[in-house]
Enzyme design. Structure first.
Site, PDB file in Angstrom:
ATOM      1  N   TYR A 144      51.882 -35.274  10.247  1.00  0.00           N
ATOM      2  CA  TYR A 144      50.856 -34.992  11.251  1.00  0.00           C
ATOM      3  C   TYR A 144      51.174 -35.697  12.573  1.00  0.00           C
ATOM      4  CZ  TYR A 144      46.102 -34.247  13.065  1.00  0.00           C
ATOM      5  OH  TYR A 144      45.020 -33.859  13.815  1.00  0.00           O
ATOM      6  N   LYS A 148      51.887 -33.840  16.164  1.00  0.00           N
ATOM      7  CA  LYS A 148      51.072 -34.067  17.354  1.00  0.00           C
ATOM      8  C   LYS A 148      51.870 -34.737  18.469  1.00  0.00           C
ATOM      9  CE  LYS A 148      47.342 -32.120  15.807  1.00  0.00           C
ATOM     10  NZ  LYS A 148      46.865 -30.862  16.418  1.00  0.00           N
ATOM     11  N   ILE A 176      36.706 -38.346  14.727  1.00  0.00           N
ATOM     12  CA  ILE A 176      35.650 -37.409  15.119  1.00  0.00           C
ATOM     13  C   ILE A 176      34.922 -36.939  13.857  1.00  0.00           C
ATOM     14  CG2 ILE A 176      35.123 -35.243  16.302  1.00  0.00           C
ATOM     15  CD1 ILE A 176      36.324 -37.381  18.152  1.00  0.00           C
TER      16      ILE A 176
END
Length: 236
Positions: A144, A148, A176
């Site tokens: 990941y 990114k 989040i």
């Protein structure tokens, strides 16, 4: 303004779609999940103009279907590349398939769809790529973080290529409160929140507010930037 939002069925993508609808934008939504239909029904019920494609954006057919949505709409003011997946594991346990799957969606599909849609973007349009604070490195998220980090590099390089016609920026969310985050065991989640200087998780709506700013005229002198929205988590 017409806006493409990928990964629009849940979480941050869904919040962005709602925010853009509130701004009066015409929405062109894409997601592999059947839950995309829920979003379309909700937004149309509120009076928004919406077209949607339930597609796999890693496929040529999926990318072409989104391109045809844009062609039918006639113009494209904003492209929000939000679709993404995780397959978390420490490197010693990370399979080749899990590594490739994350890069294929998070980086490959973003590159391929953007390439398809660049010629259709209006002068003065905007691209917003959803990166992650993980581009700085996250334990157990090797694939990941790599994906990114690639999105960040792509954002900065593309901003140079498309200037001055189109602006390109990235949002790098931290912790989040999405469905995926809330599925983390409570004790682990509490430790993660404790590491955030502002002492709480962010909301998808806060990320959506930032996306709305980045496609608006209020950010007309902003391009090639990566904005971390993580409650200070990126600070030393």
């Amino acid at each position: 303004m017409n806006a493409v939002v990928t990964g629009a069925a849940t979480g941050i993508g869904r919040a962005i779609a709602r925010r853009f609808a509130a701004e009066g934008m015409t929405l062109l939504l894409a997601d592999v999940s059947a839950r995309l239909g829920e979003v379309v029904a909700e937004l149309e019920g509120g009076g928004a103009e919406v077209a949607a494609a339930q597609v796999d954006l890693t496929t040529v057919a999926g990318q072409e279907e989104v391109r045809l949505l844009v062609k039918s709409a006639g113009t494209l003011g904003a492209l929000i590349n939000n679709a993404g997946i995780t397959r978390d594991a420490r490197l010693v346990n990370l399979s080749d398939d899990a590594f490739a799957a994350v890069l294929d969606v998070n980086l490959g599909a973003t590159f391929q769809l953007t390439t398809e849609l660049i010629p259709l973007l209006d002068d003065g349009g905007a691209v917003v790529n959803l990166a992650s604070r993980a581009y700085l490195g996250n334990f157990g998220q090797y694939n990941y973080s790599v994906s990114k980090g690639g999105v960040v590099g792509m954002t900065r390089a593309l901003a140079l290529e498309l200037a001055p016609r189109v602006r390109v920026n990235a949002i790098a969310p931290g912790l989040i409160g999405t469905e995926m985050t809330m599925a983390i065991p409570a004790e682990v989640r509490e430790k993660m929140v404790a590491a955030v200087p502002l002492g709480r998780m962010g909301t998808p709506e806060e990320v959506a507010d930032l996306a709305a700013f980045l496609v608006s005229d209020s950010s007309s002198y902003l391009t090639g930037e990566v904005i971390v929205i993580g409650g200070g988590r990126s600070l030393a």
